[in-house]
Write an enzyme that holds these catalytic residues in place. Sequence first.
Site, PDB file in Angstrom:
ATOM      1  N   ASN A 173      34.580  46.564  -8.330  1.00 59.36           N
ATOM      2  CA  ASN A 173      35.610  47.585  -8.533  1.00 59.36           C
ATOM      3  C   ASN A 173      36.815  47.235  -7.655  1.00 59.36           C
ATOM      4  O   ASN A 173      36.694  47.173  -6.432  1.00 59.36           O
ATOM      5  CB  ASN A 173      35.034  48.962  -8.148  1.00 59.36           C
TER       6      ASN A 173
ATOM      7  N   ASP B 239      39.782  48.852  -7.510  1.00 59.98           N
ATOM      8  CA  ASP B 239      40.733  49.966  -7.332  1.00 59.98           C
ATOM      9  C   ASP B 239      41.485  49.897  -6.005  1.00 59.98           C
ATOM     10  O   ASP B 239      42.682  50.181  -5.931  1.00 59.98           O
ATOM     11  CB  ASP B 239      40.001  51.317  -7.349  1.00 59.98           C
ATOM     12  N   HIS B 240      40.758  49.524  -4.932  1.00 66.73           N
ATOM     13  CA  HIS B 240      41.390  49.630  -3.615  1.00 66.73           C
ATOM     14  C   HIS B 240      42.355  48.502  -3.295  1.00 66.73           C
ATOM     15  O   HIS B 240      43.116  48.604  -2.337  1.00 66.73           O
ATOM     16  CB  HIS B 240      40.340  49.848  -2.533  1.00 66.73           C
TER      17      HIS B 240
ATOM     18  N   ARG C 146      52.659  51.227  -0.494  1.00 63.94           N
ATOM     19  CA  ARG C 146      54.027  50.793  -0.249  1.00 63.94           C
ATOM     20  C   ARG C 146      54.905  50.841  -1.499  1.00 63.94           C
ATOM     21  O   ARG C 146      56.101  50.613  -1.437  1.00 63.94           O
ATOM     22  CB  ARG C 146      54.023  49.351   0.282  1.00 63.94           C
TER      23      ARG C 146
ATOM     24  N   HIS D 223      39.194  52.087 -12.305  1.00 65.91           N
ATOM     25  CA  HIS D 223      39.217  53.514 -12.657  1.00 65.91           C
ATOM     26  C   HIS D 223      40.676  53.913 -12.850  1.00 65.91           C
ATOM     27  O   HIS D 223      41.442  53.950 -11.886  1.00 65.91           O
ATOM     28  CB  HIS D 223      38.572  54.318 -11.526  1.00 65.91           C
TER      29      HIS D 223
ATOM     30  N   ARG E 153      42.850  56.640 -13.121  1.00 64.84           N
ATOM     31  CA  ARG E 153      42.793  58.084 -12.889  1.00 64.84           C
ATOM     32  C   ARG E 153      43.998  58.769 -13.505  1.00 64.84           C
ATOM     33  O   ARG E 153      45.064  58.172 -13.665  1.00 64.84           O
ATOM     34  CB  ARG E 153      42.745  58.372 -11.381  1.00 64.84           C
TER      35      ARG E 153
ATOM     36  N   ARG F  40      46.632  57.204  -9.008  1.00 70.24           N
ATOM     37  CA  ARG F  40      46.804  57.005  -7.558  1.00 70.24           C
ATOM     38  C   ARG F  40      46.610  55.550  -7.141  1.00 70.24           C
ATOM     39  O   ARG F  40      47.085  55.140  -6.108  1.00 70.24           O
ATOM     40  CB  ARG F  40      45.877  57.919  -6.767  1.00 70.24           C
ATOM     41  N   HIS F  41      45.850  54.779  -7.917  1.00 74.00           N
ATOM     42  CA  HIS F  41      45.733  53.354  -7.564  1.00 74.00           C
ATOM     43  C   HIS F  41      45.994  52.452  -8.779  1.00 74.00           C
ATOM     44  O   HIS F  41      47.068  51.875  -8.899  1.00 74.00           O
ATOM     45  CB  HIS F  41      44.413  53.032  -6.841  1.00 74.00           C
TER      46      HIS F  41
ATOM     47  N   GLU G 142      36.651  52.832 -16.059  1.00 71.26           N
ATOM     48  CA  GLU G 142      36.151  54.173 -15.744  1.00 71.26           C
ATOM     49  C   GLU G 142      37.232  55.180 -16.094  1.00 71.26           C
ATOM     50  O   GLU G 142      38.411  54.973 -15.766  1.00 71.26           O
ATOM     51  CB  GLU G 142      35.853  54.293 -14.245  1.00 71.26           C
TER      52      GLU G 142
ATOM     53  N   THR H 230      37.221  60.233  -3.722  1.00 73.76           N
ATOM     54  CA  THR H 230      36.583  59.313  -4.656  1.00 73.76           C
ATOM     55  C   THR H 230      35.683  60.154  -5.552  1.00 73.76           C
ATOM     56  O   THR H 230      35.516  61.350  -5.312  1.00 73.76           O
ATOM     57  CB  THR H 230      35.787  58.232  -3.889  1.00 73.76           C
ATOM     58  N   THR H 231      35.118  59.540  -6.599  1.00 76.42           N
ATOM     59  CA  THR H 231      34.250  60.292  -7.509  1.00 76.42           C
ATOM     60  C   THR H 231      33.096  60.895  -6.705  1.00 76.42           C
ATOM     61  O   THR H 231      32.375  60.185  -6.025  1.00 76.42           O
ATOM     62  CB  THR H 231      33.694  59.345  -8.596  1.00 76.42           C
TER      63      THR H 231
ATOM     64  N   GLU I  44      25.091  55.011 -15.610  1.00 78.74           N
ATOM     65  CA  GLU I  44      25.283  54.464 -14.267  1.00 78.74           C
ATOM     66  C   GLU I  44      24.759  55.500 -13.294  1.00 78.74           C
ATOM     67  O   GLU I  44      25.287  56.620 -13.219  1.00 78.74           O
ATOM     68  CB  GLU I  44      26.761  54.164 -13.990  1.00 78.74           C
TER      69      GLU I  44
ATOM     70  N   HIS J 199      28.170  53.276  -6.344  1.00 78.85           N
ATOM     71  CA  HIS J 199      28.866  54.229  -5.472  1.00 78.85           C
ATOM     72  C   HIS J 199      28.298  54.192  -4.063  1.00 78.85           C
ATOM     73  O   HIS J 199      27.120  54.440  -3.863  1.00 78.85           O
ATOM     74  CB  HIS J 199      28.834  55.666  -5.985  1.00 78.85           C
TER      75      HIS J 199
ATOM     76  N   GLY K 143      32.627  48.544  -4.947  1.00 74.34           N
ATOM     77  CA  GLY K 143      34.055  48.410  -4.709  1.00 74.34           C
ATOM     78  C   GLY K 143      34.422  48.388  -3.249  1.00 74.34           C
ATOM     79  O   GLY K 143      34.628  47.331  -2.653  1.00 74.34           O
ATOM     80  N   HIS K 144      34.474  49.570  -2.654  1.00 73.84           N
ATOM     81  CA  HIS K 144      35.059  49.741  -1.328  1.00 73.84           C
ATOM     82  C   HIS K 144      34.562  48.727  -0.295  1.00 73.84           C
ATOM     83  O   HIS K 144      35.355  48.113   0.426  1.00 73.84           O
ATOM     84  CB  HIS K 144      34.790  51.172  -0.841  1.00 73.84           C
TER      85      HIS K 144
HETATM   86  N1  PXP Z   1      30.822  53.643  -9.801  1.00 74.53           N
HETATM   87  C1  PXP Z   1      31.669  54.664 -10.066  1.00 74.53           C
HETATM   88  C2  PXP Z   1      31.451  55.462 -11.293  1.00 74.53           C
HETATM   89  C3  PXP Z   1      32.743  54.940  -9.217  1.00 74.53           C
HETATM   90  O1  PXP Z   1      33.585  55.966  -9.500  1.00 74.53           O
HETATM   91  C4  PXP Z   1      32.942  54.138  -8.080  1.00 74.53           C
HETATM   92  C5  PXP Z   1      34.097  54.399  -7.167  1.00 74.53           C
HETATM   93  O2  PXP Z   1      35.286  54.284  -7.845  1.00 74.53           O
HETATM   94  C6  PXP Z   1      32.044  53.076  -7.854  1.00 74.53           C
HETATM   95  C7  PXP Z   1      30.975  52.865  -8.715  1.00 74.53           C
HETATM   96  C8  PXP Z   1      32.195  52.154  -6.686  1.00 74.53           C
HETATM   97  O3  PXP Z   1      31.977  52.855  -5.513  1.00 74.53           O
HETATM   98  P1  PXP Z   1      32.326  52.193  -4.109  1.00 74.53           P
HETATM   99  O4  PXP Z   1      33.795  51.959  -4.078  1.00 74.53           O
HETATM  100  O5  PXP Z   1      31.863  53.209  -3.129  1.00 74.53           O
HETATM  101  O6  PXP Z   1      31.557  50.903  -4.046  1.00 74.53           O
END
Ligand code: PXP
Length: 253
Positions: free
Chosen positions: A15, A17-18, A26, A51, A53, A57-58, A78, A108-109, A161, A200, A222-223
């Site tokens: 993921n 997103d970040h 910025r 994702h 959204r 936001r990202h 997502e 976050t979700t 999931e 997650h 992701g994170h």
């Molecule tokens: N799965 C879903 C459905 C999510 O919404 C997210 C976070 O966007 C993740 C997995 C990944 O989670 P993390 O960033 O905590 O690894």
Amino acid sequence: MTSHNQLTDMRFYLNIDHVATVRQARGTDEPDPVRAAVLAELAGIDGITVHLREDRRHIQDRDVRLLMETARTGVNLELAATSEILDLACEWRPMQATLVPEKREELTTEGGLDLSTSEQLEIVGDALARLEGSGVRTSLFIDPTPEAIQAARELGADAIELHTGEYANTSGAERVRQLDRLDRAASLASKLELAVHAGHGLTYENVQPVAAIPEIEELNIGHSVIARAVLTGMERAVKDMSRILRRARRHRA
Ligand code: PXP
């Protein structure tokens, strides 16, 4: 399904997103999540998760559009079931769409989809039908409960999931209990012929027992990986800037 990682029978979806979160902080054009996706693919991920959204936001529409053109692996989009993003998903037709709950205030979700009321079932069912009609593989992000799994089966999703957040946020005996819950949920879903994904809050420290659950065929992380990339890339990033600074001082008038 395209996979660069033929060594295991489980897909690692990153993921990104970040990467976009840093860019949006910025409002510039770097770091570009699309470039990050290319590097992650070269490093061996099996797919890219983003994702989109409602509040953007990202990840931005442009990112998904470009990923759809450039990704060599699969794109897992997502999205919330109720949003105009459903229209975009049907137009873009990613390899997979994962329906997630979405609240504007959340960081976050926060939990799995609510499939407990007839109203919710109708909303999610309609979204699934639209995505399936566009040829998109579908997945539902749910808590690891027998009720949610049964509902996902009845709605006709291709995959679920399992939300691993509660597992990730606990420790000791409670974590063991949460792992057992995930294990039983994966087994039930597999018996009902749902493909099983999970994600997650998974980190380098806590992922191993979840990755060992045999029915799980895809992990979305992701994170933790983006956070690690910031640190492991630091040395090179500082050296590159230092070199430019030193050269500038040497060549100044
Ligand atoms: N799965 C879903 C459905 C999510 O919404 C997210 C976070 O966007 C993740 C997995 C990944 O989670 P993390 O960033 O905590 O690894």
